[in-house]
Motif scaffolding. Structure first.
Motif, PDB file in Angstrom:
ATOM      1  N   HIS A   3     -10.436  11.562  -3.913  1.00 47.89           N
ATOM      2  CA  HIS A   3      -9.460  12.216  -4.799  1.00 47.89           C
ATOM      3  C   HIS A   3     -10.174  12.733  -6.047  1.00 47.89           C
ATOM      4  O   HIS A   3     -11.305  12.110  -6.397  1.00 47.89           O
ATOM      5  N   LYS A  17       1.465   5.539  -1.016  1.00 49.49           N
ATOM      6  CA  LYS A  17       0.561   6.911  -1.289  1.00 49.49           C
ATOM      7  C   LYS A  17       1.571   7.527  -2.128  1.00 49.49           C
ATOM      8  O   LYS A  17       2.698   7.918  -2.023  1.00 49.49           O
ATOM      9  N   VAL A  43       6.623   8.222  -4.064  1.00 49.07           N
ATOM     10  CA  VAL A  43       5.783   7.428  -3.397  1.00 49.07           C
ATOM     11  C   VAL A  43       6.191   7.150  -1.695  1.00 49.07           C
ATOM     12  O   VAL A  43       7.302   7.293  -1.589  1.00 49.07           O
ATOM     13  N   LYS A  44       5.222   6.917  -1.056  1.00 52.64           N
ATOM     14  CA  LYS A  44       5.365   6.734   0.434  1.00 52.64           C
ATOM     15  C   LYS A  44       4.942   5.360   0.721  1.00 52.64           C
ATOM     16  O   LYS A  44       3.590   5.087   0.500  1.00 52.64           O
ATOM     17  N   LEU A  46       3.212   2.856   2.748  1.00 52.65           N
ATOM     18  CA  LEU A  46       2.381   2.922   4.125  1.00 52.65           C
ATOM     19  C   LEU A  46       2.064   1.953   4.908  1.00 52.65           C
ATOM     20  O   LEU A  46       1.385   1.431   5.883  1.00 52.65           O
ATOM     21  N   TYR A  95       0.814  -1.225   0.064  1.00 55.91           N
ATOM     22  CA  TYR A  95      -0.071  -0.063  -0.025  1.00 55.91           C
ATOM     23  C   TYR A  95       0.829   1.231   0.150  1.00 55.91           C
ATOM     24  O   TYR A  95       1.717   1.215   1.179  1.00 55.91           O
ATOM     25  N   TYR A 114     -10.802   6.156  -1.074  1.00 54.01           N
ATOM     26  CA  TYR A 114      -9.869   6.997  -1.648  1.00 54.01           C
ATOM     27  C   TYR A 114     -10.646   8.091  -2.103  1.00 54.01           C
ATOM     28  O   TYR A 114     -10.987   8.105  -3.079  1.00 54.01           O
ATOM     29  N   ASN A 161      -8.281  -4.318   3.483  1.00 57.72           N
ATOM     30  CA  ASN A 161      -7.283  -3.863   2.220  1.00 57.72           C
ATOM     31  C   ASN A 161      -7.820  -4.517   1.007  1.00 57.72           C
ATOM     32  O   ASN A 161      -6.933  -4.736   0.188  1.00 57.72           O
ATOM     33  N   ILE A 205       2.998  10.739  -3.577  1.00 56.77           N
ATOM     34  CA  ILE A 205       3.144  11.963  -3.016  1.00 56.77           C
ATOM     35  C   ILE A 205       3.944  13.243  -3.985  1.00 56.77           C
ATOM     36  O   ILE A 205       4.124  14.214  -3.626  1.00 56.77           O
TER      37      ILE A 205
END
Length: 279
Positions: free
Chosen positions: A65, A18, A38-39, A41, A16, A63, A54, A20
């Motif tokens: 957005h 994120k 990306v980060k 998670l 998973y 999500y 998940n 960025i």
């Protein structure tokens, strides 16, 4: 991500991340030209990851957005894994569609040189076909070889010299039982070695090279010929052998015509022309 409804309720994510930063192209000539930041998670969930809801359906639902999910195709996140060929191919197909629509709308207009526009359209189709072949070859070959550059270099050299060649890439299906095995080699792939094998003065040049896990396993192998008939075109022995093996296995087979020097590849019982596309 490409969400399939049939699996979205049960398919679980292995990771998973994120996003960025926006994806961007750092090199317009490379086939693998996208970068984004990306980060991860996953560590935030630690041992509770298994208990976390998940599934892809829950992720999409939560999500929030402007563009929550991108479809595969065009300049979207869904194309990142396929590289520049797929991105450019998508753009090319859109351009072709627009060109055809424009031609159709001007059929009854005066002063339109239809033959000129059709000739240009034919060239565009040829260019798209070349790119499509490059994309599919890379997709079929990359998971089974890290030496694609050596293979392509050899094919290009053999083609320029009009040396007939037959190169078999083993994928999932075992091939030894489908071939009449020739001369064992167990040598590392190199373009120079492939070129020497298919030299007309070599005793190995008439058969096929078998490559498995980046190793030239054997040379002078005899492949099964297809039993199909081709009424509208002449199909040589090498091409019939490539088609024959691809009809009964998932192997990817490259062919260089000794008569014309043209390159082609066979997969799933069909044979397609292609050209080496430089990165």
């Amino acid at each position: 991500m490409n969400i399939k409804k049939a699996y979205s309720e049960t398919t679980r994510l292995l990771g998973y991340f994120k996003v960025i930063s926006d994806p961007y192209i750092w090199d317009n000539t490379s086939r693998w030209s996208w970068e984004l930041e990306v980060k991860n998670l996953c560590p935030e969930y630690s041992e509770s990851w298994v208990a976390f809801d998940n599934t892809t359906a829950s992720i999409v639902a939560s999500y929030d957005h402007v563009h929550p999910v991108t479809n595969v195709g065009g300049r979207t996140l869904g194309t990142l894994q396929y590289g520049w060929d797929r991105i450019q191919l998508s753009d090319d197909l859109i351009s072709l569609s627009q060109t055809v629509a424009t031609l159709k709308s001007t059929l009854d207009a005066e002063g339109i040189d239809m033959l000129k526009h059709l000739k240009q359209l034919s060239q565009k189709f040829s260019d798209v076909s070349t790119r499509a072949s490059a994309y599919h070859i890379e997709r079929l070959l990359k998971p089974y070889s890290t030496k694609e550059r050596e293979i392509f270099k050899a094919i290009e050299e053999l083609s320029s010299k009009r040396k007939g060649a037959l190169i078999v890439i083993q994928r999932e299906d075992l091939l030894e039982e489908r071939l009449n095995i020739g001369t064992p080699m167990f040598a590392e792939i190199s373009s120079s070695l492939l070129d020497s094998i298919f030299n007309v003065n070599s005793p190995l040049h008439d058969g096929a090279v078998l490559i498995r896990n980046d190793i030239i396993v054997s040379a002078a192998n005899i492949l099964p010929l297809t039993k199909r008939t081709f009424k509208k075109r002449k199909v040589g022995t090498r091409h019939r052998a490539a088609i024959g093996l691809s009809e009964i296995t998932d192997a990817l087979i490259f062919v260089v015509s000794e008569e014309t020097g043209k390159e082609s590849f066979s997969f799933n019982g069909s044979i397609y022309p292609f050209k080496i596309v430089e990165d």
